[in-house]
Design an enzyme around this catalytic site. Structure first.
Site, PDB file in Angstrom:
ATOM      1  N   SER A 123       1.536  -3.172   7.009  1.00  0.00           N
ATOM      2  CA  SER A 123       2.548  -4.098   7.515  1.00  0.00           C
ATOM      3  C   SER A 123       3.300  -3.525   8.710  1.00  0.00           C
ATOM      4  O   SER A 123       3.351  -2.314   8.914  1.00  0.00           O
ATOM      5  CB  SER A 123       3.558  -4.413   6.409  1.00  0.00           C
ATOM      6  OG  SER A 123       2.899  -4.789   5.230  1.00  0.00           O
TER       7      SER A 123
HETATM    8  N1  SAH Z   1       1.763  -2.448   1.247  1.00  0.00           N
HETATM    9  C1  SAH Z   1       0.624  -2.137   2.079  1.00  0.00           C
HETATM   10  C2  SAH Z   1       0.100  -3.321   2.854  1.00  0.00           C
HETATM   11  C3  SAH Z   1      -0.591  -4.251   1.940  1.00  0.00           C
HETATM   12  S1  SAH Z   1      -1.806  -5.325   2.610  1.00  0.00           S
HETATM   13  C4  SAH Z   1       0.918  -1.001   3.018  1.00  0.00           C
HETATM   14  O1  SAH Z   1       2.053  -0.491   3.029  1.00  0.00           O
HETATM   15  O2  SAH Z   1      -0.006  -0.561   3.721  1.00  0.00           O
HETATM   16  C5  SAH Z   1      -2.032  -6.283   1.137  1.00  0.00           C
HETATM   17  C6  SAH Z   1      -2.788  -5.616   0.036  1.00  0.00           C
HETATM   18  O3  SAH Z   1      -2.732  -6.452  -1.098  1.00  0.00           O
HETATM   19  C7  SAH Z   1      -4.264  -5.402   0.350  1.00  0.00           C
HETATM   20  O4  SAH Z   1      -4.580  -4.040   0.274  1.00  0.00           O
HETATM   21  C8  SAH Z   1      -4.976  -6.214  -0.724  1.00  0.00           C
HETATM   22  O5  SAH Z   1      -6.150  -5.599  -1.215  1.00  0.00           O
HETATM   23  C9  SAH Z   1      -3.929  -6.281  -1.817  1.00  0.00           C
HETATM   24  N2  SAH Z   1      -4.090  -7.382  -2.776  1.00  0.00           N
HETATM   25  C10 SAH Z   1      -4.401  -8.684  -2.546  1.00  0.00           C
HETATM   26  N3  SAH Z   1      -4.464  -9.362  -3.702  1.00  0.00           N
HETATM   27  C11 SAH Z   1      -4.189  -8.484  -4.702  1.00  0.00           C
HETATM   28  C12 SAH Z   1      -4.104  -8.569  -6.131  1.00  0.00           C
HETATM   29  N4  SAH Z   1      -4.310  -9.716  -6.797  1.00  0.00           N
HETATM   30  N5  SAH Z   1      -3.796  -7.448  -6.818  1.00  0.00           N
HETATM   31  C13 SAH Z   1      -3.589  -6.279  -6.186  1.00  0.00           C
HETATM   32  N6  SAH Z   1      -3.648  -6.127  -4.841  1.00  0.00           N
HETATM   33  C14 SAH Z   1      -3.955  -7.211  -4.113  1.00  0.00           C
END
Ligand code: SAH
Length: 210
Positions: free
Chosen positions: A60
């Site tokens: 992000s």
């Molecule tokens: N917080 C992260 C950015 C996240 S991007 C950082 O600091 O880098 C969003 C993430 O959510 C992705 O890695 C994706 O795989 C995850 N995601 C999407 N759906 C999900 C689910 N149902 N359970 C767990 N993770 C999920």
């Protein structure tokens, strides 16, 4: 620019964009975003912009990390759950502010890489899990704070159920992939209290472990 000056780039942006919480600003100064971006985009780690990471996901934008962390209002005794480990950057910031952080991602390989980073950085108060986070982490519930870094259509019921009384959840919600609303949900004695923070754009919360 010296390497130190380069690292400060987005920290100036946070202040000028209205991030005021001293604990949040300090945590963001302490965690080196360069440790969480590898490959082609590594050179841009200190820009205030989201960047592609492995598995087609994104780390992000620092401003959004700061605003979400501020809205989550994390105390030093809090037990926090994060859904969407991604690069591990947001979890590392939370680990500086909370007692313990539980973070989940549906991509096994992202969890593995993030876990390695937490070890390297000596962040011993983070526990990871490769699983579908929509169902939360019942064995560790309840949580003082829950943050989703992937967009849901609504705040997931199982996660609301795993939030303590008086607890806070921060979650991007919306029907579309193009734009969502960042919500702060507080569990009060009179029910759930919803506050809209701003428009955001996150990858969607998807089902299943990959
Ligand atoms: N917080 C992260 C950015 C996240 S991007 C950082 O600091 O880098 C969003 C993430 O959510 C992705 O890695 C994706 O795989 C995850 N995601 C999407 N759906 C999900 C689910 N149902 N359970 C767990 N993770 C999920």
């Amino acid at each position: 620019m010296t390497p130190e000056e380069q690292k400060m780039q987005f920290l100036f942006a946070l202040r000028s964009q209205g991030v005021r919480d001293k604990r949040v600003l300090e945590a963001m100064e302490q965690v080196d975003r360069g440790q969480f971006v590898q490959g082609t985009f590594a050179g841009r780690a200190y820009e205030d912009t989201p960047l592609p990471i492995e598995c087609g996901q994104t780390i992000s934008q620092p401003l959004i990390v700061a605003l979400m962390t501020e809205a989550l209002d994390v105390g030093p005794r809090d037990k926090v759950l994060e859904i969407g480990t991604g690069s591990g950057y947001q979890a590392a910031i939370l680990a500086r502010l909370a007692r313990r952080v539980y973070t989940m991602d549906r991509h096994r390989s992202l969890v593995k890489t993030a876990r390695g980073r937490f070890e390297t950085l000596g962040l011993t108060n983070i526990t990871t899990s490769a699983a579908d986070g929509s169902f939360g982490w019942p064995e560790q519930a309840p949580f003082d704070r829950i943050i989703l870094t992937a967009a849901a259509e609504d705040p997931p019921g199982p996660l609301l159920a795993q939030l303590k009384d008086g607890g806070v959840m921060v979650v991007p919600v919306g029907q579309s992939d193009a734009v969502q609303t960042l919500l702060r949900v507080e569990k009060t004695p009179n029910g759930l209290d919803y506050r809209e923070i701003r428009d955001v754009r996150f990858v969607p919360l998807l089902e299943g472990l990959v």
